[in-house]
Design an enzyme around this catalytic site. Structure first.
Site, PDB file in Angstrom:
ATOM      1  N   SER A 143       4.019  54.558  39.584  1.00  0.00           N
ATOM      2  CA  SER A 143       4.908  54.156  38.501  1.00  0.00           C
ATOM      3  C   SER A 143       5.051  55.286  37.486  1.00  0.00           C
ATOM      4  O   SER A 143       4.146  56.117  37.324  1.00  0.00           O
ATOM      5  CB  SER A 143       4.331  52.917  37.799  1.00  0.00           C
ATOM      6  OG  SER A 143       5.017  52.650  36.585  1.00  0.00           O
ATOM      7  N   TYR A 155      -2.546  48.893  33.890  1.00  0.00           N
ATOM      8  CA  TYR A 155      -1.517  49.156  34.897  1.00  0.00           C
ATOM      9  C   TYR A 155      -1.316  50.657  35.082  1.00  0.00           C
ATOM     10  O   TYR A 155      -1.269  51.155  36.216  1.00  0.00           O
ATOM     11  CB  TYR A 155      -0.212  48.495  34.462  1.00  0.00           C
ATOM     12  CG  TYR A 155       0.948  48.666  35.419  1.00  0.00           C
ATOM     13  CD1 TYR A 155       0.994  47.964  36.618  1.00  0.00           C
ATOM     14  CD2 TYR A 155       2.000  49.522  35.113  1.00  0.00           C
ATOM     15  CE1 TYR A 155       2.063  48.109  37.493  1.00  0.00           C
ATOM     16  CE2 TYR A 155       3.072  49.677  35.972  1.00  0.00           C
ATOM     17  CZ  TYR A 155       3.100  48.969  37.158  1.00  0.00           C
ATOM     18  OH  TYR A 155       4.160  49.124  38.017  1.00  0.00           O
TER      19      TYR A 155
END
Length: 306
Positions: A143, A155
Site C-alpha cells: 500500500s 496497517y
C-alpha cells in the site's frame, strides 16, 4: 480461451477475492484465459464471484480459507492443485484495515493487522511456492500507506513488512536466473475495506471519494502474473488515480555517507545541521506529482502499439 490471452493456460490463486480488488483481479485474470481459484474467508462471497465468472465463460473455483491459519492455507493450495494442477500465479490480496489514533491501539488491533496482512501473505506464499514447481509469479499487495498515514500505524507497518518480504524473496528466488518472480502492487481504489472503514476514518479523511474503481488496477496485476513480466523481479508497482503508473523506491541510502574516524553527539548534531537536514525524507506522503497536473506532452505515455 484464445492464444492472444496473456494468461491462457495458467492457474492463478487469488486471496481476498470475494469483493473489492481481489474480485476485480479474479474477473480480469479469467477474462485473460486463466483458471482462477477465488478464495475468501467469506465462502458465500467467493462462491458468488466464481459462479459469475463461470457464467461469463471463464473457469473459476471458489475455496473458502482463513489466511491467518497455517493449515487452512495449506489445504487451500492443496485443493487448488488437486483441481487445476501446478500453480502458476499467486496474488496475496487478502488484507485488513482498521483506523485507530496512534497510541490508542490495543494488542488485538495490532495482532489482527499482522496476522491477516503479514502472516497471511507469508503463509500463503510458503505453501504456494511448493505448488509452483520452480516457476511462477507471486504478486503481493502492499500500500501507499507504507510512507506513513495518520490513524493507520498498524496497517502501514504491516504493508511495509510485505514490501520488505517482497524484496527478500526476490533476491532469493530470482537469484541466478530463477524462474519464480516476486513483486508487489500498491493499488489505489475505492474498495469496501477503504470506504466502509470506520466512522473515525470517514470523519478524519472524508472517506476515499477520489479513488477509482478496483478494476482500474487489474492490468498491472495481470502483467505481473503473465510471461510479459519475465525479468521483472523485486519491484513495488504503484498505480494511482486510475491513470498513473510508477515504481516505488526500495529502502536505500540517501546520497553518500558522511565519514569520521570517531563520532560524538555534537559531531552528529553538526552533521544534521550542516548536511543531513537538507536530505531528510518526508513522511506521510508519497513524493509524487499527479501526471495530469503537469504538461501532458511530457508525461503522457503512448502505450503499446495496436
Amino acid at each position: 480461451m484464445t492464444s492472444d490471452q496473456i494468461l491462457a493456460g495458467k492457474h492463478i490463486l487469488i486471496t481476498g477475492a470475494g469483493r473489492g480488488l481481489g474480485e476485480a483481479y479474479a474477473r480480469a485474470a479469467a477474462a485473460e484465459g486463466a483458471r482462477v481459484v477465488v478464495s475468501d474467508i467469506n465462502a458465500e462471497s467467493a462462491e458468488a464471484v466464481a459462479e459469475s465468472i463461470n457464467r461469463d465463460g471463464g473457469e473459476a473455483l471458489a475455496i473458502a480459507a482463513d489466511v491467518t491459519d497455517w493449515d487452512s492455507c495449506q489445504r487451500l493450495v492443496a485443493l487448488a492443485v488437486e483441481r487445476f494442477g501446478k500453480l502458476d500465479g499467486l496474488v496475496n490480496n487478502a488484507g485488513y484495515l482498521e483506523t485507530v489514533t496512534a497510541g490508542q491501539e490495543t494488542a488485538e488491533h495490532i495482532r489482527r493487522h499482522v496476522d491477516i496482512n503479514v502472516c497471511g501473505t507469508y503463509f500463503m506464499s510458503v505453501h504456494g511456492l511448493a505448488a509452483m514447481e520452480g516457476s511462477g509469479s507471486i504478486v503481493n499487495v502492499t500500500s501507499g500507506a507504507v510512507a506513513g498515514l495518520r490513524m493507520m500505524s498498524a496497517y502501514a507497518a504491516a504493508k511495509a513488512a510485505i514490501a520488505s518480504l517482497t524484496f527478500a524473496w526476490a533476491t532469493e528466488f530470482g537469484a541466478d536466473g530463477g524462474d519464480i518472480r516476486v513483486n508487489a502492487m500498491a493499488p489505489h481504489a475505492d474498495t469496501p475495506m477503504m470506504t466502509a472503514g470506520t466512522e473515525a476514518y470517514t470523519k478524519f479523511f472524508g472517506g476515499n471519494p477520489v479513488a477509482p474503481p478496483p478494476s482500474t488496477n487489474a492490468p498491472v496485476v495481470l502483467y505481473l502474473l503473465s510471461d510479459l513480466s519475465k525479468g521483472v523481479n523485486g519491484q513495488v508497482v504503484r498505480f494511482a488515480n486510475g491513470h498513473d503508473l510508477m515504481l516505488l523506491s526500495h529502502p536505500a541510502i540517501v546520497d553518500s555517507a558522511l565519514t569520521r574516524e570517531t563520532w560524538t553527539p555534537l559531531d552528529v548534531s553538526a552533521a544534521f545541521d550542516d548536511v543531513l537536514r537538507d536530505r531528510m525524507q518526508p513522511c506521510g506522503q508519497l513524493t509524487y506529482v499527479d501526471s495530469r497536473s503537469i504538461d501532458p506532452e511530457l508525461t503522457e505515455f503512448a502505450g503499446a502499439s495496436q
